[in-house]
Design an enzyme around this catalytic site. Sequence first.
Site, PDB file in Angstrom:
ATOM      1  CG  ASP A 239      -6.731  -1.315  -5.330  1.00 21.99           C
ATOM      2  OD1 ASP A 239      -7.392  -0.395  -4.813  1.00 21.99           O
ATOM      3  OD2 ASP A 239      -5.575  -1.604  -4.983  1.00 21.99           O
TER       4      ASP A 239
ATOM      5  CG  HIS B 104      -6.067  -1.283  -1.577  1.00 21.02           C
ATOM      6  ND1 HIS B 104      -5.140  -0.811  -2.476  1.00 21.02           N
ATOM      7  CD2 HIS B 104      -5.651  -0.862  -0.355  1.00 21.02           C
ATOM      8  CE1 HIS B 104      -4.219  -0.120  -1.838  1.00 21.02           C
ATOM      9  NE2 HIS B 104      -4.499  -0.143  -0.539  1.00 21.02           N
TER      10      HIS B 104
ATOM     11  CB  CYS C 212      -0.945  -0.036   1.201  1.00 21.22           C
ATOM     12  SG  CYS C 212      -2.275   1.166   1.145  1.00 21.22           S
TER      13      CYS C 212
END
Length: 223
Positions: A165, A192, A119
């Site tokens: 995502d 995600h 991330c």
Amino acid sequence: MGEFVKLTASDGHELDAYVAKPEGDPIAALVVIQEIFGVNKHIRAVADGYAKDGFLAVAPALFDRFERGVDIGYEGKDMEKAMSFFPKLDVDQMSKDTAAAIKYAREQAGKKTGIIGYCLGGSIAWLAASQGVVDAAVGYYGGMIAKFADAPIKAPIILHFGKKDAHISEEDRAKIAAAHPEVPIYLYDAGHGFNCDMRKDFDADSAKLARERSLEFLKKNLA
């Protein structure tokens, strides 16, 4: 189980870092870069996992400049707190702190050093590869990579993204691919954060495959 040590960045800032050591001599060093949730249980587990695979793993606490000891979860008030960190993020400062971890890891292992990030950390890994400060890099669903897509890449790198995502668009992925057709971009039928078994978007099959690819890549370029 690893332990926390103190690192010093080039501007004198002192930060914590979680260090997980392998049994015997490390095959290489690996800097593990956190999500927006700090060096939490998941990131420490990632570092522990790569230590079991033979790497000296170092996870720097990139938020120590504005709040020390960040270790939060993924739901409710923890999520609200994590989102409050975004305005405080400084790419230059995080790069300095990452560089301190890379320096420490390289010195401790005495061998090649890679970086892997998730991330927020995926974007930091991309920047480290563009700065030429690591020998190899792996980025998982870095939301800022597209912003820095035109940066020259000076180290081998692979990227992992989830097709579902909601935070990283197909257009962003296409921008990265167009700027760097030489960079392998792996897509998974997931959302995600699919690598983290503490998140609602965790996808076991995708996480397993991405880790296998990452481990093979890191060993190839670092061992």
